[in-house]
Scaffold this active site. Structure first.
Site, short mmCIF file in Angstrom:
data_model
loop_
_atom_site.label_atom_id
_atom_site.label_comp_id
_atom_site.label_asym_id
_atom_site.label_seq_id
_atom_site.Cartn_x
_atom_site.Cartn_y
_atom_site.Cartn_z
N TYR A 85 74.54 42.53 28.72
CA TYR A 85 73.77 43.64 29.29
C TYR A 85 74.25 44.97 28.72
CZ TYR A 85 71.13 46.43 32.57
OH TYR A 85 70.24 47.31 33.11
N PHE A 137 48.89 62.14 16.41
CA PHE A 137 48.77 60.69 16.49
C PHE A 137 48.50 60.36 17.96
CE2 PHE A 137 50.15 56.34 17.13
CZ PHE A 137 49.25 55.74 16.26
N ASP A 228 58.68 62.15 13.30
CA ASP A 228 58.18 60.80 13.53
C ASP A 228 58.50 60.02 12.25
OD1 ASP A 228 56.79 58.44 13.76
OD2 ASP A 228 55.07 59.36 14.77
N LYS A 271 57.11 49.29 12.10
CA LYS A 271 56.49 49.57 10.79
C LYS A 271 57.56 49.45 9.71
CE LYS A 271 53.36 51.56 13.70
NZ LYS A 271 53.53 51.60 15.16
N ARG A 395 39.61 54.63 13.21
CA ARG A 395 40.43 55.82 13.34
C ARG A 395 39.49 57.01 13.19
NH1 ARG A 395 45.69 54.34 15.23
NH2 ARG A 395 44.14 54.47 16.88
N PHE A 462 40.47 53.98 22.94
CA PHE A 462 40.09 53.07 21.85
C PHE A 462 40.64 51.67 22.03
CE2 PHE A 462 44.29 53.22 19.91
CZ PHE A 462 44.79 54.40 20.42
N1 F0G Z 1 53.88 57.16 15.54
C1 F0G Z 1 53.07 56.69 14.58
C2 F0G Z 1 52.84 57.50 13.35
C3 F0G Z 1 52.44 55.46 14.75
O1 F0G Z 1 51.63 55.00 13.78
C4 F0G Z 1 52.67 54.71 15.93
C5 F0G Z 1 51.99 53.45 16.15
C6 F0G Z 1 53.52 55.24 16.90
C7 F0G Z 1 54.12 56.47 16.66
C8 F0G Z 1 53.77 54.54 18.19
O2 F0G Z 1 54.62 53.46 18.01
O3 F0G Z 1 53.19 51.47 18.53
O4 F0G Z 1 55.68 51.30 18.37
O5 F0G Z 1 54.62 52.46 20.28
N2 F0G Z 1 51.03 53.08 15.44
C9 F0G Z 1 50.35 51.80 15.49
C10 F0G Z 1 49.23 51.81 14.50
C11 F0G Z 1 49.92 51.38 16.84
O6 F0G Z 1 48.50 50.82 14.46
O7 F0G Z 1 49.06 52.77 13.73
P1 F0G Z 1 54.50 52.10 18.84
#
Ligand code: F0G
Length: 470
Positions: A85, A137, A228, A271, A395, A462
């Site tokens: 934990y 975003f 980000d 990602k 998008r 969406f």
């Molecule tokens: N910032 C960016 C630029 C993103 O593309 C995403 C998620 C997030 C933050 C949020 O992160 O999904 O781990 O909570 N993008 C996905 C997409 C959902 O399909 O572009 P997460």
């Protein structure tokens, strides 16, 4: 099949193809259902790609988020999960990897990117403050708004133009930033929200010069910059390729320099970091870290696991080190570009230049006869699925949502359908199949009708909205 020329990928003369720096050890069978079955599935899903069952999808280009293939090293790391934990050894490995490759001092794990966005927004935004960013975003802006912030778009105009070939369409426009400070005062700016390879602009990068200038500007005004870092490795590739003085620098060095111009970062590890789940938040300021570490136990879990299993943190730590390898990034973006060049070769309108994580079809130019409130990008996603079982993501106006003040739709200039490429998952032959399906849908474009929204959720509509054919 026409072979694209990858001049930008370091080719000299004649045909010298690049290839992935890995081979396939395990496979996952795919299945394509019939057109009649796809028709039924599409109607059951309300023409929303998020409501389709994955087993009804053939090639899944909905997202590059959590859909990448892990390496044998990462899977081996999963077996070394320390599921204590508190104080799991895997947390310390993750912390060390973030420090080594991104360069921030303090690390807080979170269950995914939006968990980190939530914590940072709550800790760093005072109600009524403005949050300038290089394009919105979806989840990022929502967390900023839920914390009482007002998002202000300060990306350069080129980003909103799908045909501009400007090499760094993710850049911040300092005139817009300066005008905001003059109007509102520096004390009413929470921080600058900077994103690498801007998702909603088509995966377009920020230059090192822009990041450096932003650091100077922010220091002058006493404003913080948070990054980000979700696709920052891919951003580093474009700097290496396009910016003077970086051609001989490794991706890892470029990434670290860029992060060095910011005060902290949030991350969707799903990602760049090559895992199926996870995220983190990292800052240099001790007092802010204290606040974040306190908040994380309320919303995610103890500060040494943040909603993740120990094995997940291990996979992220290993994934980070793999993600910054030059040959990995080159083949990843090379594959995206291969698809983009096939499509442009056939005259299909996409966002140019091709970005980091996907090819974005320009639905406005695809369907000029559809009004934006007839959801052209959503329509295109539905048509592609019908044609071939390829799943893409809207998008455009559906993703943009509504202005919380006026209740009207936001009408984004970009109305795009994203073909998002998971990392290390599909082959070049899959890309050919996708391109050929897009061509078929393009050839039928004039006969295509739009959609109307028949169900609309309150937040991030969406994901769960439903549509019917007009
Ligand atoms: N910032 C960016 C630029 C993103 O593309 C995403 C998620 C997030 C933050 C949020 O992160 O999904 O781990 O909570 N993008 C996905 C997409 C959902 O399909 O572009 P997460």
């Amino acid at each position: 099949m026409k072979q694209p020329t990858l001049k930008t990928m370091g080719q000299q003369s004649g045909r010298r193809s690049w290839a992935e720096p890995w081979k396939i050890k395990m496979v996952e069978p795919l299945r394509m259902i019939s057109r009649a079955e796809r028709e039924t599935a599409l109607i059951e899903a309300g023409h929303n790609m998020f409501l389709l069952k994955s087993e009804d999808v053939y090639i899944d280009l909905l997202t590059d988020s959590g859909t990448s293939a892990m390496s044998d090293r990462q899977w081996a790391g999963m077996m070394l999960g320390d599921e204590a934990y508190a104080g799991s050894r895997n947390f310390y490995n993750l912390e060390a990897a973030v420090r080594a490759y991104y360069g921030y001092k303090y690390v807080v794990p979170t269950h995914q990117g939006r968990g980190a966005e939530h914590l940072l927004s709550q800790a760093a935004i005072k109600r009524g403050q403005h949050v300038p960013g290089n394009m919105y975003f979806t989840t990022t802006r929502l967390h900023q708004e839920l914390a009482g912030g007002i998002f202000v778009d300060v990306i350069i105009d080129e980003a909103h133009d799908s045909q501009s070939l400007y090499p760094f369409k993710g850049n911040v426009d300092f005139d817009k930033l300066e005008a905001l400070v003059e109007r509102e005062g520096a004390e009413n700016i929470a921080y600058v929200s900077l994103a690498g390879t801007v998702n909603m602009a088509g995966g377009q990068p920020v230059s090192m010069a822009n990041a450096r200038a932003l650091r100077e500007w922010s220091d002058r005004h006493g404003i913080k910059v948070y990054l980000d870092a979700t696709r920052m490795v891919e951003n580093a590739f474009f700097i290496q390729e396009r910016e003077e003085g970086y051609a001989d620098k490794p991706i890892a060095a470029i990434l670290k320099e860029f992060c060095g111009y910011t005060d902290g970062a949030w991350m969707s590890a799903k990602k760049d970091n090559l895992v199926n789940i996870g995220g983190w938040l990292a800052v240099n300021d001790e007092a802010l870290f204290d606040e974040l570490r306190n908040q994380v136990v309320v919303f995610e879990g103890l500060h040494t696991y943040g909603g993740l299993a120990g094995r997940d943190m291990e996979a992220i730590a290993i994934g980070i080190a793999e993600s910054v390898q030059d040959d990995h990034v080159r083949s990843r973006i090379g594959q995206v570009r291969y698809l983009g060049e096939l499509l442009t070769g056939w005259g299909i309108p996409i966002v140019l230049p091709v970005g980091g994580h996907g090819v974005f079809l320009d639905a406005r130019r695809f369907y000029p006869h559809l009004r934006q409130d007839q959801f052209p990008a959503q329509t295109l996603a539905a048509e592609l699925y019908l044609d071939s079982g390829v799943r893409s993501m809207e998008r455009g106006i559906a993703s943009a949502g509504r202005d919380p003040k006026t209740g009207d739709h936001y009408y984004p200039q970009l109305e795009l359908t994203r073909l998002t490429i998971p990392r290390r998952v599909y082959t070049q032959a899959h890309m050919d199949v996708v391109a050929e399906s897009v061509l078929t849908v393009y050839q039928a474009r004039e006969r295509t009708r739009g959609l109307k929204m028949v169900y609309e959720p309150k937040y991030l509509r969406f994901f769960q909205a439903r549509f019917e054919r007009l």
